[in-house]
Motif scaffolding. Sequence first.
Motif, PDB file in Angstrom:
ATOM      1  N   LEU A  52     -12.261   1.333  -4.575  1.00  0.00           N
ATOM      2  CA  LEU A  52     -11.534   1.806  -3.386  1.00  0.00           C
ATOM      3  C   LEU A  52     -12.309   1.438  -2.123  1.00  0.00           C
ATOM      4  O   LEU A  52     -11.752   0.970  -1.130  1.00  0.00           O
ATOM      5  N   ARG A  53     -13.602   1.656  -2.176  1.00  0.00           N
ATOM      6  CA  ARG A  53     -14.435   1.351  -1.005  1.00  0.00           C
ATOM      7  C   ARG A  53     -14.368  -0.138  -0.663  1.00  0.00           C
ATOM      8  O   ARG A  53     -14.274  -0.521   0.497  1.00  0.00           O
ATOM      9  N   LYS A  54     -14.391  -0.941  -1.702  1.00  0.00           N
ATOM     10  CA  LYS A  54     -14.340  -2.384  -1.500  1.00  0.00           C
ATOM     11  C   LYS A  54     -12.999  -2.800  -0.889  1.00  0.00           C
ATOM     12  O   LYS A  54     -12.924  -3.512   0.104  1.00  0.00           O
ATOM     13  N   ARG A  55     -11.913  -2.297  -1.474  1.00  0.00           N
ATOM     14  CA  ARG A  55     -10.585  -2.719  -1.009  1.00  0.00           C
ATOM     15  C   ARG A  55     -10.268  -2.156   0.374  1.00  0.00           C
ATOM     16  O   ARG A  55      -9.553  -2.764   1.154  1.00  0.00           O
ATOM     17  N   ASP A  94      -2.491  -4.089  -0.736  1.00  0.00           N
ATOM     18  CA  ASP A  94      -3.727  -4.726  -1.216  1.00  0.00           C
ATOM     19  C   ASP A  94      -4.790  -3.710  -1.616  1.00  0.00           C
ATOM     20  O   ASP A  94      -5.832  -4.063  -2.138  1.00  0.00           O
ATOM     21  N   ILE A  95      -4.556  -2.448  -1.301  1.00  0.00           N
ATOM     22  CA  ILE A  95      -5.545  -1.419  -1.632  1.00  0.00           C
ATOM     23  C   ILE A  95      -5.092  -0.608  -2.848  1.00  0.00           C
ATOM     24  O   ILE A  95      -5.836  -0.428  -3.808  1.00  0.00           O
ATOM     25  N   ALA A  96      -3.856  -0.116  -2.802  1.00  0.00           N
ATOM     26  CA  ALA A  96      -3.387   0.782  -3.862  1.00  0.00           C
ATOM     27  C   ALA A  96      -2.803   0.011  -5.041  1.00  0.00           C
ATOM     28  O   ALA A  96      -2.166  -1.021  -4.858  1.00  0.00           O
ATOM     29  N   ASP A  97      -3.016   0.525  -6.256  1.00  0.00           N
ATOM     30  CA  ASP A  97      -2.376  -0.051  -7.434  1.00  0.00           C
ATOM     31  C   ASP A  97      -0.953   0.494  -7.569  1.00  0.00           C
ATOM     32  O   ASP A  97      -0.050  -0.205  -7.993  1.00  0.00           O
ATOM     33  N   PHE A  98      -0.803   1.782  -7.222  1.00  0.00           N
ATOM     34  CA  PHE A  98       0.496   2.449  -7.375  1.00  0.00           C
ATOM     35  C   PHE A  98       0.786   3.344  -6.171  1.00  0.00           C
ATOM     36  O   PHE A  98      -0.135   3.769  -5.471  1.00  0.00           O
ATOM     37  N   PHE A  99       2.070   3.626  -5.976  1.00  0.00           N
ATOM     38  CA  PHE A  99       2.513   4.473  -4.868  1.00  0.00           C
ATOM     39  C   PHE A  99       3.309   5.647  -5.418  1.00  0.00           C
ATOM     40  O   PHE A  99       4.277   5.435  -6.150  1.00  0.00           O
ATOM     41  N   LEU A 100       2.911   6.849  -5.059  1.00  0.00           N
ATOM     42  CA  LEU A 100       3.711   8.030  -5.404  1.00  0.00           C
ATOM     43  C   LEU A 100       4.307   8.551  -4.094  1.00  0.00           C
ATOM     44  O   LEU A 100       3.590   9.097  -3.252  1.00  0.00           O
ATOM     45  N   THR A 101       5.606   8.344  -3.920  1.00  0.00           N
ATOM     46  CA  THR A 101       6.227   8.696  -2.641  1.00  0.00           C
ATOM     47  C   THR A 101       7.473   9.543  -2.878  1.00  0.00           C
ATOM     48  O   THR A 101       7.794   9.887  -4.006  1.00  0.00           O
ATOM     49  N   HIS A 102       8.145   9.868  -1.804  1.00  0.00           N
ATOM     50  CA  HIS A 102       9.379  10.645  -1.911  1.00  0.00           C
ATOM     51  C   HIS A 102      10.292  10.296  -0.756  1.00  0.00           C
ATOM     52  O   HIS A 102       9.892   9.560   0.160  1.00  0.00           O
ATOM     53  N   ASN A 103      11.504  10.836  -0.788  1.00  0.00           N
ATOM     54  CA  ASN A 103      12.494  10.457   0.223  1.00  0.00           C
ATOM     55  C   ASN A 103      12.659  11.480   1.351  1.00  0.00           C
ATOM     56  O   ASN A 103      13.670  11.512   2.016  1.00  0.00           O
TER      57      ASN A 103
END
Length: 472
Positions: free
Chosen positions: A202-205, A312-321
Amino acid sequence: MNTPSGVFLEAQGGEEDVECFLRGVREQAPPLAVISSVRSGDMTPVAENGFAIRESGGGGNAVQIAPDCDVCPDCLRELFDPADRRYRYPFINCTNCGPRYTIINGIPYDRSYTTMAGFTMCDQCRAEYEDPAHRRFHAQPNACPVCGPSLRLFDSRDNNVDGEPLETAVSLLKRGKILALKGLGGYHLAVDACNDEAVRELRKRKKRDEKPFAIMSPALADIAEFAVFDETEKRLLSGPERPIVLLRKREGNHIAPLIAPANGYFGVMLPYTPLHHLLLRDAFPALVMTSGNLSDEPISYRDDEALRRLADIADFFLTHNREIHTRTDDSVIRVFQGNPIFLRRSRGYVPRGITLPATQKSVLAVGAELKGTVCLTRGDKAFLSQHIGDLQNSATLASMEETVHHLGQILKIEPQVVAHDLHPRRATPPCPYGVLHGGKRVGGSGTRGDFRWYRIRTGWNHLGRRISGRRL
Ligand SMILES: [Zn+2]
Ligand SMILES: [Zn+2]
């Protein structure tokens, strides 16, 4: 009824009963109510019975907007009660808790002026909303799994991930993945705080060399495992504002060293949305919960923007509407010699008004370049904005402009004077108000202390009305 100047009540009954009612308004106010003053007078009784709430009306401008608030104990109990219809529902709230400032786009504070406007309440939610005896009576963001917002989990190329979003997100975090998480006032980047490899990645990205990452833990007992806190710090951590509190590290803790390298402190907070509680409870003693941005840029809060900037940082996104209307970072507090000091006054505190010694002209103060915030005054109240950041790039300047506009709009303030730091190389132009809103600086500038003040005469302000200036 709600009016822009506050709540207007009519009560009738025996003298003693009415007085008792009036006392109750102050003494038994709901947890989130901030009563700045109560004015009362006599009226001629009318032949009416029962209880009614009238449509919100226009007029006046003394209203204050509530900050966002942590899940209340009642909602928390329902959240983890398998028999409740909102069991594990990440958007549970009531009149005593939930989102406020970040979802409001106008006043008075009614559902139609929030980002919940697009969700139509189901019959059960509507019944709660209309029942004066119910905890969700006029809870504007009221929702349930049937009618309210829902979660979505996808990868950095916007492909949906199979499975129940929340459970899957937990297992991805357990495997050391980086998750972008939509919160109250913006996106966070989360990783398992005990996983050295994940924190390093995470720090690197994020291109962040040394600045510490904030940590979120499910409960005080978990925090006690890796940090030391006293009564004051404990009270701050568990208050409804839920700030990040800087705590001394405990020797031999299991937190990844790269979270706060070469630093004696951890920035720690407790969960403050139902989604956080669900993500952490029984799953992690601590998660990194750092602002979803590239170093030095403002926190992402719109979905498409977050996907673009964080892919480019996160592998996945947990979002909502449920849309976030106003970007708001976490607040940061440090206790020094027994007293709390704000390093960043933001979510949970903004836009609570601060009382000034006297009534004065409306001022817009745009502050200094580093750790910028803006302030608008109205009468004897000063309203500081959320943390905006270091004004060193166009994204942060744009965020400041948005904030000035939004705060002025919801608080109905038309500034007559602008004040800013005198530094000649400050990133904003000499008269920020003029440049921000097409106004023009004329005459009458001067210096008082560290600030330069201006009279403003021409141009249109952000409310679309002509402004005229007076001396500060
Ligand atoms: Zn609640
Ligand atoms: Zn519902």
